[in-house]
Design a protein around this motif. Structure first.
Motif, PDB file in Angstrom:
ATOM      1  N   HIS A  65       0.854  -1.187   0.000  1.00 17.43           N
ATOM      2  CA  HIS A  65       0.000   0.000   0.000  1.00 17.43           C
ATOM      3  C   HIS A  65       0.894   1.242   0.000  1.00 17.43           C
ATOM      4  N   LEU A  66       0.948   1.910  -1.150  1.00 18.19           N
ATOM      5  CA  LEU A  66       1.726   3.139  -1.280  1.00 18.19           C
ATOM      6  C   LEU A  66       0.771   4.315  -1.449  1.00 18.19           C
ATOM      7  N   PRO A  67       1.207   5.508  -1.080  1.00 24.38           N
ATOM      8  CA  PRO A  67       0.361   6.691  -1.303  1.00 24.38           C
ATOM      9  C   PRO A  67       0.040   6.834  -2.796  1.00 24.38           C
ATOM     10  N   GLU A  68      -1.204   7.218  -3.084  1.00 25.67           N
ATOM     11  CA  GLU A  68      -1.677   7.346  -4.472  1.00 25.67           C
ATOM     12  C   GLU A  68      -0.774   8.270  -5.294  1.00 25.67           C
ATOM     13  N   ASN A  69      -0.345   9.382  -4.696  1.00 27.56           N
ATOM     14  CA  ASN A  69       0.479  10.330  -5.470  1.00 27.56           C
ATOM     15  C   ASN A  69       1.830   9.724  -5.855  1.00 27.56           C
ATOM     16  N   VAL A  70       2.378   8.867  -5.021  1.00 30.19           N
ATOM     17  CA  VAL A  70       3.640   8.192  -5.338  1.00 30.19           C
ATOM     18  C   VAL A  70       3.426   7.229  -6.502  1.00 30.19           C
ATOM     19  N   VAL A  71       2.364   6.439  -6.437  1.00 29.70           N
ATOM     20  CA  VAL A  71       2.066   5.481  -7.501  1.00 29.70           C
ATOM     21  C   VAL A  71       1.787   6.213  -8.805  1.00 29.70           C
ATOM     22  N   ASP A  72       0.998   7.275  -8.750  1.00 30.89           N
ATOM     23  CA  ASP A  72       0.680   8.041  -9.963  1.00 30.89           C
ATOM     24  C   ASP A  72       1.931   8.651 -10.586  1.00 30.89           C
TER      25      ASP A  72
END
Length: 128
Positions: free
Chosen positions: A96-103
């Motif tokens: 589970h990574l922060p959405e902004n990091v994945v994006d």
């Protein structure tokens, strides 16, 4: 298991397999010369979806994600992430990574694959 539920589960595994394969193809098919033109086509379609369809559905929109998530909702899933990559990381690896990091990572690696594909298709000097 009811017939409709079986169809939904088949759809889930179909999209999980097909969409993941397409993502891997978009990231790495530029490496294999016979796939260069197909790579440029698929990554171009991906960016077109993210940008052009994104005008109406939100930047980064992917119909495959939309269709897969609809199947998952019908199977009772809720609280799905905004990003298919986030979904894959969570479902397959439990990450589970922060959405902004994945994006950000998704965009960076996709742009890199696009630039490499454009370079290899149009600008690399032919040998021989």
């Amino acid at each position: 298991m009811e017939g409709n539920e079986l169809l939904l589960k088949v759809g889930d595994y179909f999209f999980l397999t097909f969409h993941t394969a397409l993502i891997l193809f978009n990231l790495f098919a530029w490496i294999y010369k016979p796939l260069l033109r197909w790579h440029l086509f698929t990554i171009g379609i991906t960016f077109a979806s993210w940008g052009i369809l994104g005008i109406w559905y939100g930047l980064g929109y992917c119909p495959l994600t939309d269709w897969h998530f609809e199947i998952l909702r019908q199977l009772g899933e809720s609280d799905l992430p905004n990003s298919y990559i986030s979904f894959l990381l969570q479902r397959v690896f439990g990450i589970h990574l922060p959405e902004n990091v994945v994006d950000t990572l998704t965009l960076v690696f996709s742009l890199l694959a696009l630039v490499l594909s454009v370079y290899l298709n149009f600008f690399r000097k032919k040998r021989g």
